[in-house]
Design a protein around this motif. Structure first.
Motif, PDB file in Angstrom:
ATOM      1  N   MET A 153       0.844  -1.191   0.000  1.00 13.50           N
ATOM      2  CA  MET A 153       0.000   0.000   0.000  1.00 13.50           C
ATOM      3  C   MET A 153       0.879   1.240   0.000  1.00 13.50           C
ATOM      4  N   LYS A 155      10.655  -3.679  -5.266  1.00 14.50           N
ATOM      5  CA  LYS A 155       9.838  -4.689  -5.949  1.00 14.50           C
ATOM      6  C   LYS A 155      10.308  -6.095  -5.583  1.00 14.50           C
ATOM      7  N   HIS A 194       9.158  -6.948  -2.062  1.00 17.97           N
ATOM      8  CA  HIS A 194       7.726  -7.270  -2.031  1.00 17.97           C
ATOM      9  C   HIS A 194       7.466  -8.658  -2.613  1.00 17.97           C
ATOM     10  N   THR A 198       5.053  -7.664   3.312  1.00 18.02           N
ATOM     11  CA  THR A 198       4.008  -6.660   3.107  1.00 18.02           C
ATOM     12  C   THR A 198       4.608  -5.274   3.288  1.00 18.02           C
ATOM     13  N   VAL A 214       3.100  -0.137  -5.866  1.00 18.54           N
ATOM     14  CA  VAL A 214       1.969  -0.429  -4.975  1.00 18.54           C
ATOM     15  C   VAL A 214       0.734  -0.942  -5.709  1.00 18.54           C
ATOM     16  N   ASP A 215      -0.093  -1.690  -4.971  1.00 16.92           N
ATOM     17  CA  ASP A 215      -1.372  -2.204  -5.474  1.00 16.92           C
ATOM     18  C   ASP A 215      -2.525  -1.294  -5.072  1.00 16.92           C
ATOM     19  N   ARG A 216      -2.332  -0.580  -3.949  1.00 19.91           N
ATOM     20  CA  ARG A 216      -3.370   0.325  -3.435  1.00 19.91           C
ATOM     21  C   ARG A 216      -2.719   1.614  -2.969  1.00 19.91           C
ATOM     22  N   PRO A 255      -7.509   1.397  -5.746  1.00 13.41           N
ATOM     23  CA  PRO A 255      -6.519   1.182  -6.796  1.00 13.41           C
ATOM     24  C   PRO A 255      -5.857   2.497  -7.187  1.00 13.41           C
ATOM     25  N   PRO A 256      -4.551   2.483  -7.482  1.00 11.76           N
ATOM     26  CA  PRO A 256      -3.810   3.725  -7.753  1.00 11.76           C
ATOM     27  C   PRO A 256      -4.433   4.620  -8.816  1.00 11.76           C
ATOM     28  N   LYS A 257      -4.790   4.059  -9.969  1.00 17.32           N
ATOM     29  CA  LYS A 257      -5.342   4.898 -11.044  1.00 17.32           C
ATOM     30  C   LYS A 257      -6.640   5.561 -10.624  1.00 17.32           C
TER      31      LYS A 257
END
Length: 211
Positions: free
Chosen positions: A1, A149, A152, A157, A172-174, A188-190
């Motif tokens: 995150m 990366k 991870h 985490t 990140v995923d979130r 979500p980032p976008k």
């Protein structure tokens, strides 16, 4: 995150609460289903929480390798061979050639890598990264992102506070956005970065301009 927000939003305070440097005035902090609100910082480290700090503070009178060995000896690591594990972490973070150098002799990038490596040497399940890309050149930032990366991918985490948005988005995923101590967006980032409120708070783009 990933966590973003303007200066003074409460990002580092959040890490201080999770890591045990600060005690919350209300509410609880839980880790893996256990209430750790009153648990000391050292015990949280033993439980698997580690962090890097925005300004690196290595043990300057020790070598790079000794910094890691100290962390491995007092953290959550439980390595069968701490010396071998520390050498492996040094290799993963690009510091193996500097292993016998005093920490005081390192460049900013190398100190940030040492901050990361020392946290890893405690054997964390949760790693808190506080603006670890700040002050780096573009090339150095890309190197650091590749290292993060890899960390991870190994199963650790990550919660990462960062102002260098492109570095954050590469990993990140979130993303969670904090402003004045409150969560104003998360997801979500976008999706989060396209939120008009986030753009106004973090990027100075007014909601009216977006409209």
């Amino acid at each position: 995150m990933g966590i973003i927000g303007p200066n003074g939003a409460g990002k580092s305070t959040l890490f201080n609460l999770i890591g045990g440097a600060l005690t919350p005035s209300s509410g609880t902090i839980t880790f893996k289903g256990h209430d750790i609100t009153a648990t000391r910082a050292a015990h949280r480290c033993h439980a698997g929480i580690a962090r890097s700090f925005q300004i690196p503070h290595p043990f300057v009178g020790m070598t790079v390798y000794e910094n890691l060995l100290t962390a491995a000896s007092f953290g959550n690591a439980g390595f069968k061979d701490s010396k071998a594990a520390c050498r492996d972490i040094l290799a993963r973070t690009g510091l193996l050639p500097k292993a016998n150098r005093l920490a005081s002799s390192l460049t900013l990038l190398e100190r940030k890598r040492l901050e990361l490596a020392r946290a890893l040497a405690t054997g964390p399940e949760l790693l808190l990264l506080d603006e670890i890309a700040g002050g780096l050149t573009e090339a150095e930032c890309h190197q650091l992102v590749a290292t993060i990366k890899d960390i991870h991918a190994s199963g650790v985490t990550l919660i990462w506070i960062e102002h260098i948005i492109h570095a954050l988005l590469a990993v990140v995923d979130r993303i969670m956005v904090i402003d004045f101590g409150k969560i104003v967006a998360s997801g979500p980032p976008k999706q989060v970065m396209a939120d008009p409120l986030v753009q106004e708070i973090y990027m100075g783009i007014s909601v009216d301009d977006v409209a």
